[in-house]
Design an enzyme around this catalytic site. Structure first.
Site, mmCIF file in Angstrom:
data_model
loop_
_atom_site.group_PDB
_atom_site.id
_atom_site.type_symbol
_atom_site.label_atom_id
_atom_site.label_comp_id
_atom_site.label_asym_id
_atom_site.label_seq_id
_atom_site.Cartn_x
_atom_site.Cartn_y
_atom_site.Cartn_z
ATOM 1 N N GLY A 227 0.809 -1.210 0.000
ATOM 2 C CA GLY A 227 0.000 0.000 0.000
ATOM 3 C C GLY A 227 0.841 1.257 0.000
ATOM 4 N N GLY A 228 1.891 1.272 0.817
ATOM 5 C CA GLY A 228 2.737 2.451 0.906
ATOM 6 C C GLY A 228 3.495 2.722 -0.375
ATOM 7 N N GLU B 209 6.628 4.615 6.186
ATOM 8 C CA GLU B 209 7.258 3.486 6.878
ATOM 9 C C GLU B 209 6.574 2.235 6.370
ATOM 10 O OE1 GLU B 209 6.741 1.408 11.006
ATOM 11 O OE2 GLU B 209 7.448 3.461 11.294
ATOM 12 N N CYS C 43 6.135 -2.904 13.841
ATOM 13 C CA CYS C 43 7.059 -2.711 12.731
ATOM 14 C C CYS C 43 8.490 -3.035 13.140
ATOM 15 C CB CYS C 43 6.959 -1.289 12.199
ATOM 16 S SG CYS C 43 7.008 -0.025 13.476
#
Length: 507
Positions: A245-246, A265, A302
């Site tokens: 997605g990022g 991120e 993360c």
């Protein structure tokens, strides 16, 4: 009680709660579902236009005014503490104690930025006075300062419904810099998100900030996010989420007619190197501690330590056996969303085709995750780059190395990471020194004799790293340095004091 919480399912645009768009239903772990309006491109446009109008005032507020505003947001969040804990736990399955700690981190970030901007050092002010008599040419008066970019878009994170979401680090840093924020809510915790948006709206009212200083648009589709990144008045984006997605949003940001900074991120497997002397001294202790870090929050961090590099032999076996024993006591736990649980299960199944699974391949209940640990040789790791793909959850791979040379080769094989860890004793110093040039280039944070889960909010923290851990290796999403992402240097030449930002005036 949840039933007494005044939720609307609406968007906050220009200070008003707007019921635009079709409804979608939340998917909580416990309790009743929540009906939410799904905003689209029109809602994003309205919120951004309001933010641009607000910037004409908010971008020129003094530091004390913005610091007071940030502190007011923290106070309003604290006033809603019990409701936030109840809704956050119901929506995500995170325990109350975790959410209460995260709430403290969220308000702590806001107060940290308030104190940071009061000091003024972040402005990096520089002044070269005029030298009218300099030969062969005179020098003009030059004054430089960091100035806010303008309206900023922020995306909420699934795994931190408070600290990386509505009033999280990206929002706090942007508001501290003087940038209005348009926030795209995460569909995994819409009630929690709205409660925090209500807190920010109350702080805007209390401190007299422009109504468009903060906008909040709920959505469970891609339309709102794409519109936010593409909007020509948005000057930067803050994002925490998946690589897929990022990266798609990053590509959109780079292909705009006017590209903008995209601070994304995108994920990390956070390698842990367990050195020989450390294994000899405390293999079982370190293995059990690593297992605790791996399963914290059902592995949905993360900074989850998803790879361990350790030598072949009895000491490495002792680390492995102690870790497996500790993991055998970890039962299934609910994951943040149904989609997260499915993605985790699929990733584990994919890895099982290429690596030896050490944990039992038991089926987890719906929306739950169980630990999964695999083992490969150093040669197998180097031959199969797909093993380095993130498994977002309590899963990891043990890489058993045959020599220090192979350990170094494996270190060089990693792409950019948020963190890298050394478990070492004094006797490992020479071997660790050989690794350090590689580790420093690999990650934004290098740590020893700990585990990367748990990110201190402090001036010296870096939470970011080379691609693909993040899209901008020179930035951090945690700590006071995060404010720099939403500032740009401006030099003023021979400008009258009356026209300068207040921090640059001499008279």
């Amino acid at each position: 009680m949840l039933d007494n919480t005044p939720l609307t399912g609406k968007h906050l645009i220009a200070g008003e709660w707007v019921d635009s768009g079709p409804a979608f239903t939340s998917d909580p772990v416990t309790g009743d579902a929540f009906s939410v309006h799904c905003g689209g491109a029109g809602d994003i446009d309205a919120a951004v236009l309001a933010a641009e109008e607000a910037f004409g005032t908010y971008g020129w507020t003094d530091r004390e005014t913005r610091a007071t505003f940030l502190e007011a947001i923290a106070e309003e969040i604290e006033a809603r503490g019990a409701q936030l804990t109840a809704h956050g736990s119901a929506e995500t399955g995170l325990p109350a104690a975790r959410l209460e700690g995260e709430r403290g981190r969220t308000t702590g970030q806001l107060r940290m930025f308030a104190e940071h901007i009061r000091k003024g050092e972040y402005l990096d002010i520089r002044h070269d006075p005029a030298l009218p008599d300099r030969a062969p040419l005179p020098r003009p008066d030059l004054r430089m300062i960091q100035r806010p970019l303008g309206p900023v878009g922020v995306f909420g994170a699934s795994n931190f419904p408070l600290a990386f979401s509505t009033a999280g680090g990206d929002t706090a840093a942007a508001l501290a810099a003087g940038c209005p924020v348009v926030y795209k809510g995460h569909p995994g915790h819409p009630a929690t998100g709205e409660l925090v948006a209500q807190a920010i709206a109350a702080a805007i009212e209390k401190t007299g900030m422009p109504k468009g200083t903060f906008g909040f648009v709920q959505s469970n589709t891609n339309e709102a996010g794409v519109a936010l990144v593409r909007h020509p008045l948005i000057r930067a984006i803050g994002f925490t989420g998946s690589f897929r997605g990022g990266k798609a949003l990053f590509d959109l940001a780079m292909t705009r007619p006017e590209p903008i900074p995209f601070y994304g991120e995108l994920g990390s497997i956070n390698p842990v190197f367990v050195m020989p002397a450390a294994l000899n001294a405390r293999a079982a202790e370190t293995g059990a501690a690593w297992a605790g870090s791996l399963t914290m929050g059902v592995g949905q961090f993360c900074t989850n330590p998803g790879v361990v590099v350790l030598p072949q032999g009895a000491d490495g076996d002792a680390f492995r056996d102690a870790a497996l024993k500790a993991l055998s006591e970890a039962g299934p736990q609910p994951m943040l969303t149904t989609g997260t649980a499915k993605g985790y299960a699929d990733a584990v199944q994919k890895t099982a085709k290429s690596a030896n699974r050490l944990t039992e391949a038991a089926d987890a209940p719906d929306r739950c995750g169980l630990p999964a640990v695999f083992e490969v040789s150093g040669a197998d790791w180097l031959a199969n780059p797909a093993l380095a793909e993130e498994m977002f959850g309590p899963a990891a791979i043990l890489i058993r190395t045959a020599s220090s040379t192979e350990t170094l080769d494996i270190a060089k094989s990693f792409t950019g990471q948020l963190t890298v860890t050394l478990q070492m004793e004094e006797g490992d110093t020479d071997a660790a020194r050989a690794l350090m040039p590689v580790l420093e280039r690999m990650a934004g944070r290098v740590l020893a004799n700990g585990f990367p889960t748990g990110v201190e909010v402090a001036d010296a923290m870096v939470h970011g790293g080379p691609f693909p851990a993040s899209t901008n290796f020179g930035a951090t999403s945690v700590g006071s340095l995060g404010i720099r992402r939403f500032l740009r240097p401006v030099s003023f030449q021979n400008i009258l004091d009356a026209l300068l930002p207040s921090d640059l005036r001499i008279g």
